[in-house]
Write an enzyme that holds these catalytic residues in place. Structure first.
Site, short mmCIF file in Angstrom:
data_model
loop_
_atom_site.label_atom_id
_atom_site.label_comp_id
_atom_site.label_asym_id
_atom_site.label_seq_id
_atom_site.Cartn_x
_atom_site.Cartn_y
_atom_site.Cartn_z
N ASN A 75 136.47 -32.40 166.24
CA ASN A 75 135.76 -33.61 166.54
C ASN A 75 136.11 -35.11 165.96
O ASN A 75 134.96 -35.07 164.70
CB ASN A 75 134.10 -33.54 166.62
CG ASN A 75 133.51 -34.20 167.56
OD1 ASN A 75 133.58 -35.07 167.24
ND2 ASN A 75 132.27 -33.84 168.19
N LYS A 86 132.81 -37.37 164.61
CA LYS A 86 132.20 -36.75 163.28
C LYS A 86 132.79 -36.79 162.46
O LYS A 86 132.25 -38.11 161.77
CB LYS A 86 131.71 -35.56 164.31
CG LYS A 86 131.08 -35.05 164.41
CD LYS A 86 131.38 -33.32 164.85
CE LYS A 86 130.71 -32.32 163.59
NZ LYS A 86 130.33 -31.09 163.60
N GLU A 97 132.86 -19.90 164.66
CA GLU A 97 131.24 -19.81 164.61
C GLU A 97 131.04 -18.46 164.61
O GLU A 97 130.90 -18.02 165.76
CB GLU A 97 131.05 -21.48 164.96
CG GLU A 97 131.22 -22.30 164.69
CD GLU A 97 131.01 -23.63 164.95
OE1 GLU A 97 130.15 -23.22 165.86
OE2 GLU A 97 130.84 -24.96 164.90
N ASP A 131 127.66 -29.29 160.48
CA ASP A 131 127.40 -28.69 162.19
C ASP A 131 126.44 -29.06 162.28
O ASP A 131 125.15 -28.82 161.81
CB ASP A 131 127.46 -27.11 161.99
CG ASP A 131 126.98 -25.90 162.90
OD1 ASP A 131 128.14 -26.27 164.16
OD2 ASP A 131 125.76 -25.54 163.53
N PHE A 189 129.49 -40.34 171.23
CA PHE A 189 129.96 -39.35 172.14
C PHE A 189 128.91 -38.21 172.40
O PHE A 189 127.86 -38.56 171.86
CB PHE A 189 130.72 -38.49 170.74
CG PHE A 189 130.60 -37.54 169.91
CD1 PHE A 189 129.88 -38.65 168.90
CD2 PHE A 189 130.51 -36.15 169.84
CE1 PHE A 189 129.40 -37.82 167.83
CE2 PHE A 189 129.66 -36.01 168.91
CZ PHE A 189 129.26 -36.44 167.63
N GLY A 190 129.25 -36.68 173.21
CA GLY A 190 128.38 -35.83 173.38
C GLY A 190 127.26 -36.16 174.36
O GLY A 190 126.92 -36.89 174.74
N ARG A 237 123.39 -36.50 161.30
CA ARG A 237 124.76 -36.58 160.47
C ARG A 237 125.35 -38.05 159.55
O ARG A 237 125.58 -37.39 157.91
CB ARG A 237 125.66 -37.34 161.39
CG ARG A 237 127.28 -37.26 160.88
CD ARG A 237 128.42 -36.74 161.54
NE ARG A 237 128.22 -35.58 162.70
CZ ARG A 237 127.63 -35.61 163.40
NH1 ARG A 237 127.53 -37.14 164.72
NH2 ARG A 237 126.91 -34.94 164.20
P1 ITT Z 1 133.00 -28.96 164.91
O1 ITT Z 1 135.19 -28.70 164.95
O2 ITT Z 1 133.30 -29.82 163.78
O3 ITT Z 1 132.25 -27.54 165.58
P2 ITT Z 1 131.75 -29.95 167.45
O4 ITT Z 1 131.87 -30.92 168.77
O5 ITT Z 1 132.21 -28.67 167.89
O6 ITT Z 1 133.09 -30.41 166.69
P3 ITT Z 1 129.60 -29.66 167.26
O7 ITT Z 1 129.36 -28.06 167.00
O8 ITT Z 1 128.54 -29.89 165.50
O9 ITT Z 1 130.48 -30.44 167.46
O10 ITT Z 1 128.25 -30.25 167.77
C1 ITT Z 1 128.25 -29.05 168.90
C2 ITT Z 1 128.20 -30.84 170.07
O11 ITT Z 1 126.44 -31.16 169.42
C3 ITT Z 1 129.01 -31.56 170.57
O12 ITT Z 1 130.37 -30.92 170.72
C4 ITT Z 1 128.63 -32.85 170.93
O13 ITT Z 1 128.40 -32.26 172.00
C5 ITT Z 1 126.88 -32.33 170.13
N1 ITT Z 1 126.90 -33.31 169.23
C6 ITT Z 1 127.23 -33.26 167.94
N2 ITT Z 1 126.12 -34.33 166.82
C7 ITT Z 1 125.89 -35.01 168.04
C8 ITT Z 1 125.85 -36.98 167.81
O14 ITT Z 1 125.76 -37.20 167.50
N3 ITT Z 1 125.60 -37.53 169.61
C9 ITT Z 1 125.73 -36.38 170.25
N4 ITT Z 1 126.31 -34.89 170.23
C10 ITT Z 1 126.50 -34.70 169.43
#
Ligand code: ITT
Length: 210
Positions: free
Chosen positions: A31, A34, A58, A87, A165-166, A194
């Site tokens: 990501n 992140k 995971e 995570d 994002f997300g 974070r």
């Molecule tokens: P990794 O490869 O690092 O695991 P990931 O996108 O799968 O990346 P996570 O498992 O930590 O990351 O997070 C799960 C989801 O939660 C991520 O895909 C986002 O949709 C959401 N998320 C995590 N942190 C966020 C943030 O700061 N703001 C918005 N959404 C977030």
């Protein structure tokens, strides 16, 4: 030439390995958002960080800490360099903590619209973002740094172009009038789960003699 030879003799493989190891940390993540958030905290604190896309499978757990610790160990076993993984999850009170550890899956499948739909007639909008950063190197083993931010799920998605994002467009921290997706990176970093976890990690890391 003599100097060059001496240099090579002095920096045998182990030495070079050791020196490089202590200058750069890898952030194992798929990501980029992140990565950008964490890098912008760590760089000013003197820690260089590179992104390594090496997605591990995971484990399932209710806790971001267990997932992060396990992922860090697995990644270290494959690349043998000091690294962090992170995570994160969004835990919504009215949904008994869902999506929590299933955040990535929930975002991929039902997205923000699906979360808002699930919350349609819900008065209690409280939610918390959790983050755990796990650092791993041979000497220290796993080291965990956690934090969280409380806020609420908005009624609609709110974002500025190209930021966040997300779940950022539907999460508004308690201390702010803006959702994470309406903030600049610096604003989000002044509050986010974070960023706070990354700060804790950097403070610990900068005290180490590894
Ligand atoms: P990794 O490869 O690092 O695991 P990931 O996108 O799968 O990346 P996570 O498992 O930590 O990351 O997070 C799960 C989801 O939660 C991520 O895909 C986002 O949709 C959401 N998320 C995590 N942190 C966020 C943030 O700061 N703001 C918005 N959404 C977030």
């Amino acid at each position: 030439m003599k100097n060059a030879k001496n240099t090579y003799e002095h920096y045998d493989n182990d030495d070079v390995d050791f020196q490089v190891r202590n200058k750069i940390i890898l952030f194992v993540t798929g990501n980029f958002h992140k990565f950008e958030e964490v890098r912008s905290i760590l760089n000013p604190m003197g820690i260089a960080v590179g992104m390594l896309r090496m997605k591990e499978k995971e484990i399932q757990s209710d806790h971001t800490s267990e997932i992060a610790e396990n992922s860090a160990k697995e990644a270290y076993n494959r690349c043998h360099l000091p690294l962090i993984v992170e995570d994160a999850g969004l835990f919504i009170d009215a949904l008994e903590g869902f999506p929590g550890p299933y955040s990535a899956y929930a975002y991929k499948t039902i997205k923000n619209k699906g979360i808002l739909k699930l919350m349609e007639n819900t008065q209690n909008r409280k939610a918390t973002f959790h983050a755990t950063i796990a650092y791993y190197n041979q000497k220290t083993g796993p080291q965990l740094f956690e934090d969280k931010i409380e806020g609420e799920i908005t009624l609609t998605e709110r974002k500025n172009n190209n930021t966040g994002f997300g779940f950022d467009p539907i999460f508004q921290p308690t201390q702010s009038e803006k959702t994470f997706a309406e903030m600049t990176l610096q604003e989000k970093n002044s509050l986010s789960h974070r960023a706070k976890a990354a700060n804790k990690f950097a403070q610990w890391y900068n005290k180490q003699t590894i």
